[in-house]
Write a protein that holds these residues in place. Structure first.
Motif, mmCIF file in Angstrom:
data_model
loop_
_atom_site.group_PDB
_atom_site.id
_atom_site.type_symbol
_atom_site.label_atom_id
_atom_site.label_comp_id
_atom_site.label_asym_id
_atom_site.label_seq_id
_atom_site.Cartn_x
_atom_site.Cartn_y
_atom_site.Cartn_z
ATOM 1 N N ASP A 149 0.924 -1.323 0.393
ATOM 2 C CA ASP A 149 0.067 0.044 -0.085
ATOM 3 C C ASP A 149 0.816 1.050 0.135
ATOM 4 O O ASP A 149 0.455 2.084 -0.882
ATOM 5 C CB ASP A 149 -0.961 0.062 1.238
ATOM 6 N N LEU A 150 1.740 1.013 0.807
ATOM 7 C CA LEU A 150 2.828 2.664 1.004
ATOM 8 C C LEU A 150 3.480 2.733 -0.579
ATOM 9 O O LEU A 150 3.710 3.724 -0.845
ATOM 10 C CB LEU A 150 3.938 2.185 1.908
ATOM 11 N N LEU A 151 4.002 1.488 -1.210
ATOM 12 C CA LEU A 151 4.577 1.887 -2.358
ATOM 13 C C LEU A 151 3.656 2.464 -3.530
ATOM 14 O O LEU A 151 3.961 3.003 -4.403
ATOM 15 C CB LEU A 151 5.124 0.754 -2.701
ATOM 16 N N LYS A 152 2.203 1.776 -3.349
ATOM 17 C CA LYS A 152 1.373 2.215 -4.408
ATOM 18 C C LYS A 152 1.104 3.733 -4.220
ATOM 19 O O LYS A 152 0.625 4.499 -5.113
ATOM 20 C CB LYS A 152 0.186 1.263 -3.975
ATOM 21 N N ARG A 153 1.080 4.082 -2.787
ATOM 22 C CA ARG A 153 0.601 5.606 -2.653
ATOM 23 C C ARG A 153 1.596 6.473 -3.216
ATOM 24 O O ARG A 153 1.332 7.807 -3.195
ATOM 25 C CB ARG A 153 0.418 5.751 -1.196
ATOM 26 N N TRP A 154 2.819 6.161 -3.194
ATOM 27 C CA TRP A 154 4.137 6.998 -3.514
ATOM 28 C C TRP A 154 4.746 6.285 -4.636
ATOM 29 O O TRP A 154 5.685 5.536 -4.447
ATOM 30 C CB TRP A 154 4.891 7.149 -2.296
ATOM 31 N N ALA A 155 4.404 6.744 -6.112
ATOM 32 C CA ALA A 155 4.934 5.769 -6.921
ATOM 33 C C ALA A 155 6.385 6.379 -7.248
ATOM 34 O O ALA A 155 6.497 7.587 -7.090
ATOM 35 C CB ALA A 155 4.228 6.087 -8.464
ATOM 36 N N PHE A 156 7.209 5.741 -7.738
ATOM 37 C CA PHE A 156 8.479 6.161 -7.971
ATOM 38 C C PHE A 156 8.677 6.711 -9.358
ATOM 39 O O PHE A 156 8.342 6.208 -10.247
ATOM 40 C CB PHE A 156 9.645 4.628 -7.862
ATOM 41 N N ASP A 157 9.432 7.876 -9.350
ATOM 42 C CA ASP A 157 9.484 8.658 -10.715
ATOM 43 C C ASP A 157 11.182 8.509 -11.012
ATOM 44 O O ASP A 157 11.860 9.153 -10.370
ATOM 45 C CB ASP A 157 9.015 10.187 -10.614
ATOM 46 N N PRO A 158 11.568 7.760 -11.844
ATOM 47 C CA PRO A 158 13.086 7.805 -12.164
ATOM 48 C C PRO A 158 13.581 9.212 -12.680
ATOM 49 O O PRO A 158 14.752 9.257 -13.020
ATOM 50 C CB PRO A 158 13.098 6.603 -13.143
ATOM 51 N N SER A 159 12.742 10.302 -13.122
ATOM 52 C CA SER A 159 13.332 11.460 -13.694
ATOM 53 C C SER A 159 13.621 12.657 -12.693
ATOM 54 O O SER A 159 14.144 13.476 -13.089
ATOM 55 C CB SER A 159 12.227 11.865 -14.667
ATOM 56 N N THR A 160 13.429 12.045 -11.565
ATOM 57 C CA THR A 160 13.744 13.041 -10.141
ATOM 58 C C THR A 160 13.940 12.321 -9.052
ATOM 59 O O THR A 160 13.987 11.190 -8.935
ATOM 60 C CB THR A 160 12.445 14.035 -10.157
ATOM 61 N N LEU A 161 14.498 13.306 -8.233
ATOM 62 C CA LEU A 161 14.836 12.622 -6.798
ATOM 63 C C LEU A 161 13.659 12.704 -5.876
ATOM 64 O O LEU A 161 12.917 13.701 -5.763
ATOM 65 C CB LEU A 161 15.920 13.510 -6.300
ATOM 66 N N ASN A 162 13.191 11.496 -5.780
ATOM 67 C CA ASN A 162 11.729 11.257 -4.847
ATOM 68 C C ASN A 162 12.256 11.386 -3.156
ATOM 69 O O ASN A 162 12.509 10.543 -2.652
ATOM 70 C CB ASN A 162 10.944 10.084 -5.181
ATOM 71 N N VAL A 163 11.870 12.644 -2.711
ATOM 72 C CA VAL A 163 12.154 12.769 -1.214
ATOM 73 C C VAL A 163 11.023 13.675 -0.661
ATOM 74 O O VAL A 163 10.251 14.523 -1.268
ATOM 75 C CB VAL A 163 13.346 13.675 -1.163
ATOM 76 N N ARG A 164 10.862 13.134 0.620
ATOM 77 C CA ARG A 164 9.951 14.036 1.565
ATOM 78 C C ARG A 164 10.292 13.890 2.813
ATOM 79 O O ARG A 164 10.995 13.023 3.056
ATOM 80 C CB ARG A 164 8.290 13.356 1.410
ATOM 81 N N MET A 165 9.791 14.856 3.634
ATOM 82 C CA MET A 165 9.819 14.951 5.300
ATOM 83 C C MET A 165 8.695 14.505 5.704
ATOM 84 O O MET A 165 7.462 15.342 5.481
ATOM 85 C CB MET A 165 10.527 16.256 5.775
ATOM 86 N N ILE A 166 8.397 13.782 6.617
ATOM 87 C CA ILE A 166 7.255 13.410 7.283
ATOM 88 C C ILE A 166 7.439 13.020 8.726
ATOM 89 O O ILE A 166 8.459 13.087 9.386
ATOM 90 C CB ILE A 166 6.407 11.957 6.541
ATOM 91 N N LYS A 167 6.341 12.972 9.624
ATOM 92 C CA LYS A 167 6.318 12.638 10.935
ATOM 93 C C LYS A 167 6.430 11.199 11.354
ATOM 94 O O LYS A 167 5.836 10.554 10.641
ATOM 95 C CB LYS A 167 5.411 13.127 11.816
ATOM 96 N N GLY A 168 7.357 10.904 12.052
ATOM 97 C CA GLY A 168 7.652 9.553 12.528
ATOM 98 C C GLY A 168 6.477 8.888 13.559
ATOM 99 O O GLY A 168 5.823 10.065 13.963
ATOM 100 N N LYS A 169 6.467 7.968 13.961
ATOM 101 C CA LYS A 169 5.407 7.574 15.140
ATOM 102 C C LYS A 169 5.330 8.314 16.296
ATOM 103 O O LYS A 169 4.421 8.430 16.960
ATOM 104 C CB LYS A 169 5.588 6.109 15.414
ATOM 105 N N ASP A 170 6.520 8.699 16.629
ATOM 106 C CA ASP A 170 6.829 9.598 18.056
ATOM 107 C C ASP A 170 6.613 11.095 17.507
ATOM 108 O O ASP A 170 7.029 11.890 18.349
ATOM 109 C CB ASP A 170 8.180 9.364 18.643
ATOM 110 N N ASP A 171 6.245 11.565 16.457
ATOM 111 C CA ASP A 171 6.086 12.877 15.991
ATOM 112 C C ASP A 171 7.424 13.422 15.926
ATOM 113 O O ASP A 171 7.455 14.697 15.445
ATOM 114 C CB ASP A 171 5.483 13.848 16.957
ATOM 115 N N ARG A 172 8.644 12.600 15.553
ATOM 116 C CA ARG A 172 9.878 13.267 15.132
ATOM 117 C C ARG A 172 9.952 13.500 13.529
ATOM 118 O O ARG A 172 9.233 12.682 12.836
ATOM 119 C CB ARG A 172 10.920 12.449 15.581
#
Length: 244
Positions: free
Chosen positions: A9-32
């Motif tokens: 499910d995680l991989l389907k929600r965030w498709a890989f795009d080989p034409s760019t660097l796919n990066v994001r910042m998110i919150k971890g389980k402990d809100d870090r």
């Protein structure tokens, strides 16, 4: 109900795009904050502080810090095979995080991670008795310096002025030239792709922001042409700027 261990499910929600660097910042389980990089067939997750994998090395925040303590306790310390393997891991981890910071435009964080890598390279050169192994890392020093210079310049542009960004590029170019001189390759300096890209960035900033010579460039020109009175005035102005 048994919790699924797959990432479908995680991989389907965030498709890989080989034409760019796919990066994001998110919150971890402990809100870090955590960084994630989408790669072909998977996702890398990196911590934003300490080692990217979040590990402590015998209580130290990084293998670099651990080895510095080893050297402090044993001045003649030499790297073991395990040390070399762990250093290789740390190089790769900090590379991945550095390019994440650049992609997300966290320029000062990118500079910090580049500096960590450069210090680790210095330590390899000091402690290793295998020049061939050391050179496998040293060959990437220009690339790390390129990233560092690029990040510092863009950070200066974001927070200060285009002139300071240009001066950051000039400092980086001086450091890179010293590397080329050290390795008897100065004749290749001007044509090197990384150097060309930094010069292009510098000149594009001059054009876009209507910046002529920076104060330091004017100072260097005055000294070179023996205009010492002007040089003294420019040096005073430079000192005044740097102390305010």
């Amino acid at each position: 109900m048994k919790r699924p261990r797959h990432l479908d499910d995680l991989l389907k929600r965030w498709a890989f795009d080989p034409s760019t660097l796919n990066v994001r910042m998110i919150k971890g389980k402990d809100d870090r904050d955590v960084l994630q990089m989408r790669v072909d067939m998977g996702i890398l997750q990196l911590e934003t502080t300490g080692r990217p994998d979040g590990e402590l090395i015998n209580g130290s925040d990084s293998y670099l810090e651990h080895l510095n303590l080893c050297r402090l306790n044993e001045p003649e310390y030499e790297l073991t095979e395990q040390d070399c393997n762990e250093i290789d891991r740390e190089f790769m981890q900090f590379y991945h995080r550095r390019i994440c910071w650049l992609r997300l435009q966290f320029y000062h964080r990118a500079v910090m991670d580049a500096d960590h890598t450069l210090r680790l390279m210095d330590l390899c050169e000091d402690l290793s008795d295998d020049p061939e192994w050391s050179s496998t890392h040293e060959q990437y020093r220009p690339f790390v310096l390129f990233h560092r210079t690029q990040a510092e310049a863009l950070g200066e542009l974001e927070e200060n002025t285009a002139e300071e960004a240009i001066q950051a590029i000039n400092r980086g170019l001086e450091t890179l030239r010293a590397f080329f001189v050290k390795h008897d390759a100065e004749e290749h300096f001007d044509e090197d792709e990384l150097i060309v890209r930094l010069v292009e960035l510098r000149e594009s900033l001059r054009t876009e922001y209507s910046v002529g010579q920076t104060l330091r460039e004017r100072l260097e020109h005055a000294v070179e042409h023996e205009h010492y009175e002007l040089a003294a005035q420019l040096r005073d102005e430079l000192t005044r700027r740097e102390t305010h």
